[in-house]
Design a protein around this motif. Structure first.
Motif, PDB file in Angstrom:
ATOM      1  N   UNK A  56       0.844  -1.187   0.000  1.00 38.47           N
ATOM      2  CA  UNK A  56       0.000   0.000   0.000  1.00 38.47           C
ATOM      3  C   UNK A  56       0.889   1.250   0.000  1.00 38.47           C
ATOM      4  N   UNK A  57       1.662   1.444  -1.086  1.00 30.89           N
ATOM      5  CA  UNK A  57       2.612   2.563  -1.095  1.00 30.89           C
ATOM      6  C   UNK A  57       1.936   3.933  -1.084  1.00 30.89           C
ATOM      7  N   UNK A  58       0.691   4.019  -1.549  1.00 26.78           N
ATOM      8  CA  UNK A  58      -0.005   5.310  -1.551  1.00 26.78           C
ATOM      9  C   UNK A  58      -0.253   5.801  -0.125  1.00 26.78           C
ATOM     10  N   UNK A  59      -0.648   4.879   0.739  1.00 28.75           N
ATOM     11  CA  UNK A  59      -0.890   5.244   2.144  1.00 28.75           C
ATOM     12  C   UNK A  59       0.441   5.533   2.825  1.00 28.75           C
ATOM     13  N   UNK A  60       1.433   4.725   2.521  1.00 30.72           N
ATOM     14  CA  UNK A  60       2.762   4.930   3.083  1.00 30.72           C
ATOM     15  C   UNK A  60       3.300   6.309   2.718  1.00 30.72           C
ATOM     16  N   UNK A  61       3.061   6.714   1.488  1.00 30.85           N
ATOM     17  CA  UNK A  61       3.519   8.015   1.003  1.00 30.85           C
ATOM     18  C   UNK A  61       2.958   9.148   1.848  1.00 30.85           C
ATOM     19  N   UNK A  62       1.719   9.038   2.255  1.00 25.18           N
ATOM     20  CA  UNK A  62       1.095  10.082   3.087  1.00 25.18           C
ATOM     21  C   UNK A  62       1.812  10.228   4.423  1.00 25.18           C
ATOM     22  N   UNK A  63       2.182   9.096   5.014  1.00 27.37           N
ATOM     23  CA  UNK A  63       2.876   9.159   6.302  1.00 27.37           C
ATOM     24  C   UNK A  63       4.274   9.752   6.145  1.00 27.37           C
ATOM     25  N   UNK A  64       4.971   9.373   5.059  1.00 27.79           N
ATOM     26  CA  UNK A  64       6.301   9.947   4.831  1.00 27.79           C
ATOM     27  C   UNK A  64       6.218  11.444   4.532  1.00 27.79           C
ATOM     28  N   UNK A  65       5.185  11.864   3.811  1.00 27.06           N
ATOM     29  CA  UNK A  65       4.999  13.291   3.557  1.00 27.06           C
ATOM     30  C   UNK A  65       4.724  14.038   4.855  1.00 27.06           C
ATOM     31  N   UNK A  66       4.036  13.379   5.766  1.00 25.12           N
ATOM     32  CA  UNK A  66       3.788  13.986   7.082  1.00 25.12           C
ATOM     33  C   UNK A  66       5.103  14.264   7.806  1.00 25.12           C
ATOM     34  N   UNK A  67       6.046  13.323   7.695  1.00 25.46           N
ATOM     35  CA  UNK A  67       7.356  13.541   8.313  1.00 25.46           C
ATOM     36  C   UNK A  67       8.059  14.739   7.683  1.00 25.46           C
ATOM     37  N   UNK A  68       7.957  14.868   6.356  1.00 24.14           N
ATOM     38  CA  UNK A  68       8.553  16.025   5.687  1.00 24.14           C
ATOM     39  C   UNK A  68       7.931  17.325   6.181  1.00 24.14           C
ATOM     40  N   UNK A  69       6.616  17.333   6.344  1.00 26.91           N
ATOM     41  CA  UNK A  69       5.928  18.531   6.812  1.00 26.91           C
ATOM     42  C   UNK A  69       6.341  18.895   8.232  1.00 26.91           C
TER      43      UNK A  69
END
Length: 90
Positions: A56-69
Motif C-alpha cells: 500500500x505505497x499510496x498510504x505509506x507516502x502520506x505518512x512519509x509526507x507527514x514527516x517532511x511537513x
C-alpha cells in the motif's frame, strides 16, 4: 495495560511486537502512540514502513509526507519517498 498512556512504554511494547514479528499488534501500539503524541516520528515512520511492505505505497507516502511537513529531512526519508512514488506509479 497499566501504562496505556505512556508513550515511551507503548513504543517499547511496539518494538517488542516488531521483534517477534507480530506486525498487527505492533501497528496497533504505534497507532496508540500517535493517539497520545501525534508528532512521534518513530511511530509515523514504522506505520509508513508497514503500509509500504503491505503493498500500500499510496498510504505509506502520506505518512512519509507527514514527516517532511514536520521538518524532518534525511536520506532515508527521501529514499522511502522515492520508492513509494515509484511503486505507486506517481
Amino acid at each position: 495495560e497499566t501504562y496505556g498512556g505512556d508513550v515511551s512504554v507503548l513504543l517499547g511494547i511496539a518494538r517488542i511486537y516488531d521483534m517477534i514479528n507480530d506486525t498487527e499488534a505492533a501497528i496497533d501500539c504505534y497507532k496508540r502512540v500517535l493517539a497520545s503524541d501525534a508528532s512521534n516520528c518513530e511511530a509515523i515512520a514504522c506505520i509508513a514502513s508497514h503500509y509500504f511492505y503491505s503493498d500500500q505505497p499510496e498510504i505509506s507516502l502520506r505518512f512519509y509526507q507527514r514527516l517532511l511537513q514536520m521538518g524532518i529531512s534525511n536520506g532515508e526519508l527521501w529514499n522511502n519517498l522515492g520508492l513509494c512514488c515509484y511503486y505507486a506509479g506517481q
